[in-house]
Design an enzyme around this catalytic site. Structure first.
Site, PDB file in Angstrom:
ATOM      1  N   GLU A 182      -1.461 -10.064  -5.145  1.00 38.46           N
ATOM      2  CA  GLU A 182      -2.686 -10.096  -5.531  1.00 38.46           C
ATOM      3  C   GLU A 182      -3.330  -9.229  -6.815  1.00 38.46           C
ATOM      4  OE1 GLU A 182      -1.467  -7.844  -3.535  1.00 38.46           O
ATOM      5  OE2 GLU A 182      -2.557  -6.161  -4.078  1.00 38.46           O
ATOM      6  N   ARG A 205      -2.066  -8.711  -9.733  1.00 42.58           N
ATOM      7  CA  ARG A 205      -2.196  -9.366 -10.968  1.00 42.58           C
ATOM      8  C   ARG A 205      -3.504  -9.980 -10.982  1.00 42.58           C
ATOM      9  NH1 ARG A 205       3.812 -11.759  -9.968  1.00 42.58           N
ATOM     10  NH2 ARG A 205       3.913  -9.734  -8.611  1.00 42.58           N
ATOM     11  N   LYS A 248       1.650  -8.566   5.051  1.00 38.04           N
ATOM     12  CA  LYS A 248       2.977  -7.437   5.051  1.00 38.04           C
ATOM     13  C   LYS A 248       3.026  -7.339   6.427  1.00 38.04           C
ATOM     14  CE  LYS A 248       1.288  -4.997   0.833  1.00 38.04           C
ATOM     15  NZ  LYS A 248       2.482  -5.401  -0.027  1.00 38.04           N
TER      16      LYS A 248
HETATM   17  N1  BES Z   1       0.606  -3.368  -3.689  1.00 35.78           N
HETATM   18  C1  BES Z   1       1.708  -4.164  -3.528  1.00 35.78           C
HETATM   19  C2  BES Z   1       2.859  -3.413  -4.420  1.00 35.78           C
HETATM   20  C3  BES Z   1       3.387  -2.003  -3.712  1.00 35.78           C
HETATM   21  C4  BES Z   1       4.472  -1.985  -2.611  1.00 35.78           C
HETATM   22  C5  BES Z   1       2.711  -0.871  -4.149  1.00 35.78           C
HETATM   23  C6  BES Z   1       4.995  -0.772  -2.674  1.00 35.78           C
HETATM   24  C7  BES Z   1       3.251   0.397  -3.703  1.00 35.78           C
HETATM   25  C8  BES Z   1       4.076   0.202  -2.805  1.00 35.78           C
HETATM   26  C9  BES Z   1       1.599  -5.553  -4.302  1.00 35.78           C
HETATM   27  O1  BES Z   1       0.309  -5.854  -4.130  1.00 35.78           O
HETATM   28  C10 BES Z   1       2.759  -6.301  -3.556  1.00 35.78           C
HETATM   29  O2  BES Z   1       2.392  -6.631  -2.554  1.00 35.78           O
HETATM   30  N2  BES Z   1       3.542  -6.775  -4.636  1.00 35.78           N
HETATM   31  C11 BES Z   1       4.332  -7.868  -3.797  1.00 35.78           C
HETATM   32  C12 BES Z   1       4.729  -8.817  -5.014  1.00 35.78           C
HETATM   33  C13 BES Z   1       5.442 -10.002  -4.428  1.00 35.78           C
HETATM   34  C14 BES Z   1       4.828 -10.745  -3.338  1.00 35.78           C
HETATM   35  C15 BES Z   1       5.591 -11.007  -5.797  1.00 35.78           C
HETATM   36  C16 BES Z   1       5.728  -6.867  -3.781  1.00 35.78           C
HETATM   37  O3  BES Z   1       6.029  -6.110  -4.602  1.00 35.78           O
HETATM   38  O4  BES Z   1       6.639  -7.441  -2.840  1.00 35.78           O
HETATM   39 ZN    ZN Z   2      -1.249  -4.698  -3.834  1.00 35.94          ZN
HETATM   40 MN    MN Z   3       0.142  -7.139  -2.378  1.00 36.61          MN
END
Ligand code: BES
Ligand code: ZN
Ligand code: MN
Length: 480
Positions: A331, A333, A259
């Site tokens: 991750e 899922r 991230k």
């Molecule tokens: N934990 C995050 C989602 C999230 C984002 C929760 C902001 C709370 C606030 C999750 O694991 C994630 O990183 N999701 C990705 C999925 C993508 C890579 C398909 C996302 O939402 O960008």
């Molecule tokens: Zn996450």
């Molecule tokens: Mn994530």
């Protein structure tokens, strides 16, 4: 510290503040100077609180309830929260608010909402402050009638709101402190104290059980994973079995698909689903629904150590399906896939999972409501009405069958990301693959509401405890 509730017919001597209900279109209490109130901007709108000198010497908190004929019981949660914040310097508050409501409202529901609001509004996370200016409010006495109905409703409110605060504390504790092993320990301690059956899988048990999603996500971490299972068993023969599953990523760095710095700042909240499920189990042990409730929380962080899962790696989930990991930041899922498979093996009458799963869900619905998906319209409706009754906002999203092909993989059964669009839906479609044949399942994407960036009503900044109230409501009204 949580609040204690009491009831009394007269104002106890230790009371430092007396709260009274005021409607925007109603009378002001005797002796209150209307001109002074107007000067201070107090109109009696919903959630406004103004402290004034009282005739008896004890200060009075005027609590705004809005227009009389627009009053809704649900608003008492944010009204209670506003009052608790205004009264934070007063150890003992006495309240006549519940005695001042318009006729024709459910007294128990009103007392419960108000009681929850008081505790939720009084909540603060001061654990890590060296010199916290802690709130002094510790006791609220309900003044007036209602007898057992009110006493019981306030007890319920306390059990539920304390559980929400437990979930908030878990979310607020930093990821480097509340690691997977520690979260499992805290969950186990809570479960035993509450009288739940506790079983915790360590890294060896997880490997032996073939939980390849959890192992794959954990591979970049120096800390071991855990899977906590808690069971509530009703005293009489159970009216069906409800399974709860909560995403427990104690910190989400994204893995090798790392991230941004900003994107990581709130990622201690990525165990918000697990926190909600654990909080709900604490409250369920107290309110004792007729259904059996079994909770599963897969726990690990998502780091990028030297042997972390690489994009392109293929994992085998508990149910035998293979997943090509093309983005290690998807991750949640993967760990949920294992937990849903495991939960499915005992064939519960229904499953609901909660997860801070996708940024896409926040794009769709904004920060203050959860996306609701599932494979059975009746079960989705039960979850929706539980959320409505509990005063938590959810909104339905579809799981279109023809979108499933967005998850097709060249090498494995499916890949862990869809295309550029409908990210919340493809995440939901991914999870559906791991729910046992013929089982009813609902999924709540709580990425938005799990963590607040401002005080809104009964919701503080930081961990919100979103989901606890709706899960308790769901368990109590569960019909298999
Ligand atoms: N934990 C995050 C989602 C999230 C984002 C929760 C902001 C709370 C606030 C999750 O694991 C994630 O990183 N999701 C990705 C999925 C993508 C890579 C398909 C996302 O939402 O960008
Ligand atoms: Zn996450
Ligand atoms: Mn994530």
């Amino acid at each position: 510290m949580s609040l204690r509730f009491a009831t009394s017919r007269s104002v106890p001597a230790s009371t430092g503040l007396v709260a009274v209900a005021v409607f925007s279109d109603g009378d002001r209490p005797d002796g209150v100077d209307e001109a002074e109130l107007t000067a201070r901007g107090f109109e009696g709108t919903t959630g406004q609180v103004q402290i004034v000198a009282g005739a008896s010497g004890t200060p009075v908190a005027l609590v705004g309830l809005g227009a009389t004929d627009e009053f809704e019981v649900d608003s008492l949660r944010r009204i209670g929260a506003a009052l608790a914040r205004a009264a934070r310097r007063t150890p003992h508050l006495a309240s006549m608010v519940l005695d001042g409501l318009p006729e024709g409202h459910d007294a128990a529901a009103a007392a419960q909402a108000f009681g929850e609001g008081l505790i939720l509004g009084a909540y603060e996370y001061t654990e890590l402050k060296s010199d916290p200016t802690k709130a002094e409010l510790i006791k609220v006495t309900h003044l007036g009638g209602g007898g057992k109905t009110i006493t019981r409703a306030l007890e319920r409110a306390k059990a539920i709101a304390d559980a929400v605060c437990f979930a908030r504390d878990l979310v607020n504790e930093p990821g480097g402190s509340l690691t997977a092993p520690k979260l499992a320990q805290v969950a186990g301690r809570m479960g035993r104290k509450a009288g739940l059956k506790v079983s915790i899988m360590d890294e060896k048990a997880i490997a032996k059980a073939g939980l390849g999603g959890i192992l794959g996500v954990n591979r970049g971490s120096t800390l071991p994973p855990r899977l906590v299972k808690l069971t509530y068993e009703p005293e009489a023969k159970a009216r069906g079995t409800l399974a709860l599953v909560g995403k427990g990523i104690t910190f989400d760095a994204g893995g090798l698909s790392i991230k941004t710095g900003t994107g990581m700042m709130t990622m201690k909240c990525d165990m918000g689903g697990a926190a909600a499920v654990l909080g709900a189990m604490q409250a369920i042990a107290a309110v004792k629904p007729a259904a059996r409730v079994v909770a599963y929380t897969p726990l690990t962080d998502n780091m990028l150590g030297g042997d972390a899962t690489r994009p392109g790696d293929v994992l085998t989930i508990r149910n035998g399906k293979t997943v090509e990991v093309l983005n290690t930041d998807a991750e949640g899922r993967l760990v949920l896939a294992d937990a849903l498979s495991l939960a499915s093996e005992t064939e519960p009458d229904a499953i609901v999972d909660l997860a801070t799963l996708t940024g896409a869900c926040m794009v769709a619905l904004g920060p203050r409501m959860a996306g609701l998906m599932g494979n059975d319209d009746d079960w989705i409706a039960q979850v929706r009405s539980a959320a409505d009754n509990a005063g938590e906002r959810v909104w339905p999203l579809p799981l279109p069958d023809d979108y499933r092909k967005m998850l097709d993989s060249n090498v494995a059964d499916l890949k862990n990301i869809g295309g550029p669009h409908a990210g919340a839906l493809t995440a939901g479609l991914f999870l559906r693959e791991f729910v046992g044949e013929g089982l009813r399942w609902a999924h709540l994407d709580i990425a938005g509401p799990a963590f607040g960036d401002a005080v809104v009503g009964e919701v503080p900044k930081g961990g919100s405890g979103f989901g606890v109230r709706l899960l308790v409501e769901l368990a109590e009204n569960f019909t298999p």
